[in-house]
Design a protein around this motif. Structure first.
Motif, PDB file in Angstrom:
ATOM      1  N   THR A  59       0.835  -1.203   0.000  1.00 23.00           N
ATOM      2  CA  THR A  59       0.000   0.000   0.000  1.00 23.00           C
ATOM      3  C   THR A  59       0.870   1.254   0.000  1.00 23.00           C
ATOM      4  N   ILE A  60       1.910   1.248   0.806  1.00 25.36           N
ATOM      5  CA  ILE A  60       2.814   2.401   0.896  1.00 25.36           C
ATOM      6  C   ILE A  60       3.556   2.601  -0.422  1.00 25.36           C
ATOM      7  N   LEU A  61       4.049   1.514  -0.997  1.00 29.27           N
ATOM      8  CA  LEU A  61       4.734   1.616  -2.291  1.00 29.27           C
ATOM      9  C   LEU A  61       3.792   2.150  -3.365  1.00 29.27           C
ATOM     10  N   SER A  62       2.565   1.649  -3.370  1.00 26.01           N
ATOM     11  CA  SER A  62       1.574   2.109  -4.349  1.00 26.01           C
ATOM     12  C   SER A  62       1.295   3.593  -4.173  1.00 26.01           C
ATOM     13  N   ARG A  63       1.205   4.034  -2.928  1.00 29.57           N
ATOM     14  CA  ARG A  63       0.946   5.446  -2.636  1.00 29.57           C
ATOM     15  C   ARG A  63       2.102   6.315  -3.152  1.00 29.57           C
TER      16      ARG A  63
ATOM     17  N   LEU B 297      11.312  12.668 -12.278  1.00 30.82           N
ATOM     18  CA  LEU B 297      10.202  11.854 -11.785  1.00 30.82           C
ATOM     19  C   LEU B 297      10.072  10.543 -12.552  1.00 30.82           C
ATOM     20  N   GLU B 298      10.319  10.571 -13.840  1.00 30.33           N
ATOM     21  CA  GLU B 298      10.268   9.337 -14.621  1.00 30.33           C
ATOM     22  C   GLU B 298      11.304   8.343 -14.117  1.00 30.33           C
ATOM     23  N   THR B 299      12.481   8.837 -13.763  1.00 32.33           N
ATOM     24  CA  THR B 299      13.527   7.983 -13.204  1.00 32.33           C
ATOM     25  C   THR B 299      13.089   7.408 -11.867  1.00 32.33           C
ATOM     26  N   GLU B 300      12.504   8.246 -11.010  1.00 32.84           N
ATOM     27  CA  GLU B 300      12.028   7.781  -9.709  1.00 32.84           C
ATOM     28  C   GLU B 300      10.934   6.727  -9.870  1.00 32.84           C
ATOM     29  N   ILE B 301      10.036   6.931 -10.820  1.00 24.60           N
ATOM     30  CA  ILE B 301       8.961   5.965 -11.069  1.00 24.60           C
ATOM     31  C   ILE B 301       9.551   4.627 -11.505  1.00 24.60           C
ATOM     32  N   ASP B 302      10.552   4.663 -12.374  1.00 22.45           N
ATOM     33  CA  ASP B 302      11.210   3.428 -12.818  1.00 22.45           C
ATOM     34  C   ASP B 302      11.839   2.690 -11.642  1.00 22.45           C
ATOM     35  N   ILE B 303      12.456   3.430 -10.743  1.00 19.50           N
ATOM     36  CA  ILE B 303      13.093   2.817  -9.569  1.00 19.50           C
ATOM     37  C   ILE B 303      12.033   2.171  -8.683  1.00 19.50           C
ATOM     38  N   LEU B 304      10.941   2.882  -8.434  1.00 24.23           N
ATOM     39  CA  LEU B 304       9.871   2.339  -7.585  1.00 24.23           C
ATOM     40  C   LEU B 304       9.211   1.115  -8.209  1.00 24.23           C
ATOM     41  N   GLN B 305       9.089   1.110  -9.537  1.00 30.52           N
ATOM     42  CA  GLN B 305       8.451  -0.019 -10.224  1.00 30.52           C
ATOM     43  C   GLN B 305       9.195  -1.332  -9.945  1.00 30.52           C
ATOM     44  N   GLU B 306      10.492  -1.246  -9.711  1.00 30.69           N
ATOM     45  CA  GLU B 306      11.284  -2.448  -9.442  1.00 30.69           C
ATOM     46  C   GLU B 306      10.837  -3.154  -8.167  1.00 30.69           C
ATOM     47  N   TYR B 307      10.262  -2.426  -7.234  1.00 32.22           N
ATOM     48  CA  TYR B 307       9.843  -3.008  -5.954  1.00 32.22           C
ATOM     49  C   TYR B 307       8.376  -3.446  -5.963  1.00 32.22           C
ATOM     50  N   MET B 308       7.662  -3.089  -7.020  1.00 30.92           N
ATOM     51  CA  MET B 308       6.250  -3.449  -7.128  1.00 30.92           C
ATOM     52  C   MET B 308       6.117  -4.865  -7.695  1.00 30.92           C
ATOM     53  N   PRO B 309       5.000  -5.531  -7.359  1.00 27.72           N
ATOM     54  CA  PRO B 309       4.775  -6.854  -7.964  1.00 27.72           C
ATOM     55  C   PRO B 309       4.594  -6.708  -9.474  1.00 27.72           C
TER      56      PRO B 309
ATOM     57  N   GLY C 155      -1.851  -3.542  -6.069  1.00 24.51           N
ATOM     58  CA  GLY C 155      -0.459  -3.373  -6.465  1.00 24.51           C
ATOM     59  C   GLY C 155      -0.104  -3.979  -7.803  1.00 24.51           C
ATOM     60  N   LYS C 156      -1.018  -4.733  -8.402  1.00 27.19           N
ATOM     61  CA  LYS C 156      -0.730  -5.395  -9.663  1.00 27.19           C
ATOM     62  C   LYS C 156      -1.406  -4.730 -10.849  1.00 27.19           C
ATOM     63  N   ALA C 157      -2.181  -3.676 -10.578  1.00 30.31           N
ATOM     64  CA  ALA C 157      -2.875  -2.981 -11.661  1.00 30.31           C
ATOM     65  C   ALA C 157      -3.169  -1.547 -11.246  1.00 30.31           C
ATOM     66  N   ASP C 158      -3.282  -0.688 -12.241  1.00 32.68           N
ATOM     67  CA  ASP C 158      -3.596   0.719 -12.020  1.00 32.68           C
ATOM     68  C   ASP C 158      -5.103   0.872 -11.839  1.00 32.68           C
ATOM     69  N   GLY C 159      -5.519   1.592 -10.809  1.00 35.34           N
ATOM     70  CA  GLY C 159      -6.928   1.772 -10.496  1.00 35.34           C
ATOM     71  C   GLY C 159      -7.720   2.418 -11.615  1.00 35.34           C
ATOM     72  N   SER C 160      -7.137   3.408 -12.287  1.00 32.32           N
ATOM     73  CA  SER C 160      -7.873   4.082 -13.362  1.00 32.32           C
ATOM     74  C   SER C 160      -8.066   3.146 -14.556  1.00 32.32           C
ATOM     75  N   GLN C 161      -7.077   2.304 -14.822  1.00 31.66           N
ATOM     76  CA  GLN C 161      -7.215   1.329 -15.905  1.00 31.66           C
ATOM     77  C   GLN C 161      -8.324   0.328 -15.566  1.00 31.66           C
ATOM     78  N   LEU C 162      -8.374  -0.093 -14.305  1.00 28.85           N
ATOM     79  CA  LEU C 162      -9.419  -1.014 -13.859  1.00 28.85           C
ATOM     80  C   LEU C 162     -10.798  -0.396 -14.009  1.00 28.85           C
ATOM     81  N   LYS C 163     -10.918   0.859 -13.592  1.00 32.60           N
ATOM     82  CA  LYS C 163     -12.212   1.538 -13.676  1.00 32.60           C
ATOM     83  C   LYS C 163     -12.696   1.610 -15.126  1.00 32.60           C
TER      84      LYS C 163
END
Length: 148
Positions: A52-56, A80-92, A132-140
């Motif tokens: 949840t924290i990583l997703s936030r 920010l794009e670089t930071e997003i790429d780094i965070l994505q590595e820790y996401m499922p 954590g495995k999908a984007d909420g807006s894409q799901l909606k």
């Protein structure tokens, strides 16, 4: 290996490599984890809370990215794009669109949804399944298309 152990290991490597961006992102995530730990009064956080924290953190950066793009701040966009790429590595691993469509269809059947007014009911049942495995807006968007 827990998320915190992985972050500590990666932080040491970033220090050795003198990679300031990775080090900065890891420190921010660790601080968020620590703050949540203090807030909840627990020494060890569950994987669900960590996710949840990583997703936030990821969502905050994606929101900021859109703002910076519209403001024409290319210097901050790149950071920010670089930071997003780094965070994505820790996401499922993210689910594919096909996998999401199957999950959405089965969830719609589970809650007996039939119209757009049932979107909230479907989303409420769906989000815990794909946390954590999908984007909420894409799901909606998928749910709305299926309920048309």
């Amino acid at each position: 290996m827990t998320l915190l152990e992985q972050l500590n290991q990666d932080m040491k490597q970033a220090m050795r490599d003198k990679d300031k961006i990775v080090l900065s992102v890891i420190r921010m995530v660790k601080a968020s984890l620590q703050n949540e730990s203090i807030k909840l009064g627990k020494d060890i956080l569950s994987e669900d809370v960590e996710l949840t924290i990583l997703s936030r953190e990821l969502k905050q950066r994606k929101d900021s990215l859109q703002e910076f793009k519209s403001a024409g701040r290319d210097d901050l966009v790149k950071k920010l794009e670089t930071e997003i790429d780094i965070l994505q590595e820790y996401m499922p691993k993210q689910l594919t669109t096909e996998e999401l469509e199957l999950i959405v269809q089965s969830t719609i059947q589970e809650v007996n949804a039939s119209s757009k007014k049932d979107i909230g009911k479907v989303m409420g049942a769906l989000m815990p399944k794909v946390k954590g495995k999908a984007d909420g807006s894409q799901l909606k968007d998928l749910v709305q298309r299926q309920l048309d």
